[in-house]
Scaffold this motif. Structure first.
Motif, PDB file in Angstrom:
ATOM      1  N   ARG A 177      11.471 -26.177 -12.030  1.00  0.00           N
ATOM      2  CA  ARG A 177      12.425 -27.168 -12.501  1.00  0.00           C
ATOM      3  C   ARG A 177      13.567 -27.353 -11.508  1.00  0.00           C
ATOM      4  NH1 ARG A 177      11.367 -28.824 -17.762  1.00  0.00           N
ATOM      5  NH2 ARG A 177      13.409 -29.833 -17.775  1.00  0.00           N
ATOM      6  N   TYR A 178      13.931 -26.284 -10.819  1.00  0.00           N
ATOM      7  CA  TYR A 178      14.982 -26.392  -9.808  1.00  0.00           C
ATOM      8  C   TYR A 178      14.525 -27.299  -8.664  1.00  0.00           C
ATOM      9  CZ  TYR A 178      18.437 -25.053  -6.294  1.00  0.00           C
ATOM     10  OH  TYR A 178      19.434 -25.085  -5.339  1.00  0.00           O
ATOM     11  N   VAL A 179      13.310 -27.066  -8.163  1.00  0.00           N
ATOM     12  CA  VAL A 179      12.789 -27.880  -7.059  1.00  0.00           C
ATOM     13  C   VAL A 179      12.622 -29.330  -7.513  1.00  0.00           C
ATOM     14  CG1 VAL A 179      10.834 -28.219  -5.488  1.00  0.00           C
ATOM     15  CG2 VAL A 179      11.683 -25.908  -5.948  1.00  0.00           C
ATOM     16  N   HIS A 180      12.102 -29.519  -8.702  1.00  0.00           N
ATOM     17  CA  HIS A 180      11.942 -30.873  -9.239  1.00  0.00           C
ATOM     18  C   HIS A 180      13.289 -31.586  -9.322  1.00  0.00           C
ATOM     19  CE1 HIS A 180      11.347 -34.065 -12.242  1.00  0.00           C
ATOM     20  NE2 HIS A 180      10.068 -34.039 -11.906  1.00  0.00           N
ATOM     21  N   ASP A 181      14.325 -30.879  -9.765  1.00  0.00           N
ATOM     22  CA  ASP A 181      15.657 -31.483  -9.859  1.00  0.00           C
ATOM     23  C   ASP A 181      16.164 -31.942  -8.496  1.00  0.00           C
ATOM     24  OD1 ASP A 181      15.690 -31.089 -12.557  1.00  0.00           O
ATOM     25  OD2 ASP A 181      17.239 -29.525 -12.558  1.00  0.00           O
TER      26      ASP A 181
ATOM     27  N   ALA B   6      12.824 -15.952  -7.496  1.00  0.00           N
ATOM     28  CA  ALA B   6      14.263 -15.973  -7.768  1.00  0.00           C
ATOM     29  C   ALA B   6      15.071 -16.561  -6.620  1.00  0.00           C
ATOM     30  CB  ALA B   6      14.756 -14.563  -8.079  1.00  0.00           C
ATOM     31  N   ARG B   7      14.479 -16.596  -5.407  1.00  0.00           N
ATOM     32  CA  ARG B   7      15.228 -17.074  -4.252  1.00  0.00           C
ATOM     33  C   ARG B   7      15.411 -18.593  -4.268  1.00  0.00           C
ATOM     34  NH1 ARG B   7      17.777 -13.631  -4.530  1.00  0.00           N
ATOM     35  NH2 ARG B   7      18.966 -14.717  -2.914  1.00  0.00           N
ATOM     36  N   MET B   8      14.547 -19.316  -4.979  1.00  0.00           N
ATOM     37  CA  MET B   8      14.683 -20.785  -4.993  1.00  0.00           C
ATOM     38  C   MET B   8      15.898 -21.235  -5.795  1.00  0.00           C
ATOM     39  SD  MET B   8      10.702 -21.982  -5.172  1.00  0.00           S
ATOM     40  CE  MET B   8       9.521 -20.784  -4.539  1.00  0.00           C
ATOM     41  N   PRO B   9      16.031 -20.866  -7.075  1.00  0.00           N
ATOM     42  CA  PRO B   9      17.249 -21.263  -7.801  1.00  0.00           C
ATOM     43  C   PRO B   9      18.520 -20.681  -7.205  1.00  0.00           C
ATOM     44  CG  PRO B   9      15.527 -20.551  -9.315  1.00  0.00           C
ATOM     45  CD  PRO B   9      15.074 -20.177  -7.941  1.00  0.00           C
TER      46      PRO B   9
ATOM     47  N   HIS C  14      16.574 -21.869  -0.217  1.00  0.00           N
ATOM     48  CA  HIS C  14      15.695 -22.816   0.470  1.00  0.00           C
ATOM     49  C   HIS C  14      16.117 -24.261   0.246  1.00  0.00           C
ATOM     50  CE1 HIS C  14      13.031 -19.480   1.393  1.00  0.00           C
ATOM     51  NE2 HIS C  14      13.090 -19.113   0.133  1.00  0.00           N
ATOM     52  N   ASP C  15      17.374 -24.453  -0.062  1.00  0.00           N
ATOM     53  CA  ASP C  15      17.851 -25.804  -0.362  1.00  0.00           C
ATOM     54  C   ASP C  15      17.651 -26.772   0.800  1.00  0.00           C
ATOM     55  OD1 ASP C  15      18.551 -25.098  -2.894  1.00  0.00           O
ATOM     56  OD2 ASP C  15      20.730 -25.274  -2.598  1.00  0.00           O
ATOM     57  N   HIS C  16      17.836 -26.294   2.031  1.00  0.00           N
ATOM     58  CA  HIS C  16      17.714 -27.206   3.175  1.00  0.00           C
ATOM     59  C   HIS C  16      16.294 -27.749   3.282  1.00  0.00           C
ATOM     60  CE1 HIS C  16      18.309 -29.017   7.086  1.00  0.00           C
ATOM     61  NE2 HIS C  16      17.241 -28.372   7.526  1.00  0.00           N
ATOM     62  N   ARG C  17      15.312 -26.849   3.213  1.00  0.00           N
ATOM     63  CA  ARG C  17      13.919 -27.294   3.334  1.00  0.00           C
ATOM     64  C   ARG C  17      13.528 -28.195   2.161  1.00  0.00           C
ATOM     65  NH1 ARG C  17      12.053 -22.993   4.228  1.00  0.00           N
ATOM     66  NH2 ARG C  17      11.289 -23.017   6.355  1.00  0.00           N
ATOM     67  N   ILE C  18      13.909 -27.798   0.952  1.00  0.00           N
ATOM     68  CA  ILE C  18      13.580 -28.599  -0.222  1.00  0.00           C
ATOM     69  C   ILE C  18      14.211 -29.991  -0.102  1.00  0.00           C
ATOM     70  CG2 ILE C  18      13.867 -28.802  -2.720  1.00  0.00           C
ATOM     71  CD1 ILE C  18      13.869 -25.674  -2.765  1.00  0.00           C
ATOM     72  N   GLY C  19      15.463 -30.025   0.289  1.00  0.00           N
ATOM     73  CA  GLY C  19      16.150 -31.301   0.429  1.00  0.00           C
ATOM     74  C   GLY C  19      15.558 -32.164   1.520  1.00  0.00           C
ATOM     75  N   THR C  20      15.148 -31.533   2.613  1.00  0.00           N
ATOM     76  CA  THR C  20      14.548 -32.286   3.724  1.00  0.00           C
ATOM     77  C   THR C  20      13.235 -32.927   3.287  1.00  0.00           C
ATOM     78  OG1 THR C  20      15.567 -30.857   5.388  1.00  0.00           O
ATOM     79  CG2 THR C  20      13.621 -32.105   6.061  1.00  0.00           C
TER      80      THR C  20
END
Length: 314
Positions: A160-164, A103-106, A110-116
């Motif tokens: 799907r959130y990470v993929h987006d 639940a912490r991803m959507p 962790h947006d910074h790490r995912i985006g990086t």
């Protein structure tokens, strides 16, 4: 999702008619720089090379990916959303890491790490297979089913959130590999089928599956033939109706503990079995002495069997 809509897709395979030879790959615990030595040992260069990175790594291992490509292999980068503990000091509750509950991803934690990572791989620009949050149908990782309240629906939403986020970064060179563990009696402990965790064909490019022959005298980690190991899982993957290519993303065998259990024979059986599965594009061997001595060369007979099996693929 538009940024990845025009990416080159990996060729699909019919279920029971092989168009091209089965491809072989390897995980090397010290990284792709050991690839030439492995190639010399088995007599053929691996066509897939498996890597692992957890979320202690702020950026992807571009140097390692370059080393894989230099050897003519496809990099399969396993991206694990947790802080992986050292194997020799891992606590019994290592999967309990609340920061990495699905639940912490959507939620954006962790947006910074995912985006990086997305920006770095997009900028790198070469094809890479990203195996994100694998073996989700087990309970040994923080993203696993039933762990920290995780559900199959949450897994799908997180994927799907990470993929987006990658699509928004223009990472069209990333191929997404969804890789469950072999199902236990067709379902995991929570009663979910593999299909319950599937994020959708629009956000997956390769179907993976992991399974090992543990070789213990007693179940559940008993000696298991390749067909016994993979039949039900492959059936569930085909039941998704996608016709996406399948890769056995992790497999290996222990040495047998009984005269009738031969690792060399198991290796021969594995390659013969997978060659008959037309939609299985490749198989990646986990070449490490870890829970068992999974290495190709754990014995001279195993090494010889592996060389012969790979030679037959040409």
């Amino acid at each position: 999702m538009t940024a990845c809509s025009d990416r080159t897709t990996i060729e699909t395979f019919p279920p029971h008619h092989r168009v091209h030879p089965l491809e072989h790959g390897v995980f090397l615990p010290h990284g792709p720089h050991d690839g030439p030595a492995f190639t010399a040992m088995i007599g053929a260069a691996p066509q897939w090379m498996l890597l692992f990175r957890d979320w202690t790594h702020e950026t992807p291992p571009l140097g390692a990916l370059d080393a894989v490509r230099a050897q003519g292999a496809t990099p399969v980068l396993t991206w694990e959303p947790w802080y992986a503990p050292p194997m020799d000091t891992a606590p019994a509750d290592a999967a309990h890491q609340p920061a990495f509950a699905l639940a912490r991803m959507p939620a954006g934690d962790h947006d910074h790490r995912i985006g990086t990572w997305a920006a770095a791989l997009a900028s790198w620009g070469h094809d890479v297979v990203l195996r994100f949050a694998h073996e989700m149908n087990g309970d040994w990782y923080p993203w696993g089913t039933g762990v920290q309240g995780n559900t199959a629906d949450q897994y799908v939403r997180a994927w799907r959130y990470v993929h987006d986020r990658f699509a928004a970064a223009g990472a069209a060179n990333v191929r997404w590999c969804w890789a469950p563990n072999i199902p236990a009696s067709g379902a995991d402990a929570e009663g979910a089928q593999l299909a319950d965790f599937f994020p959708g064909e629009d956000v997956v490019d390769v179907l993976g599956i992991d399974g090992y022959n543990w070789g213990s005298p007693e179940p559940p980690l008993s000696w298991t033939t390749p067909a016994e190991l993979f039949d039900s899982g492959l059936a569930e993957l085909r039941g998704l109706g996608t016709r996406l290519p399948i890769v056995v993303t992790e497999t290996a065998s222990a040495e047998g503990r009984a005269p009738e259990h031969s690792k060399a024979d198991w290796i021969s059986q594995l390659f013969d079995y997978l060659t008959r599965q037309g939609d299985v594009r490749g198989v990646i061997w986990f070449h490490e002495d870890k829970e068992r001595d999974w290495r190709v060369d754990s014995s001279a007979t195993a090494r010889t069997a592996y060389r012969r099996a790979v030679a037959k693929l040409r």
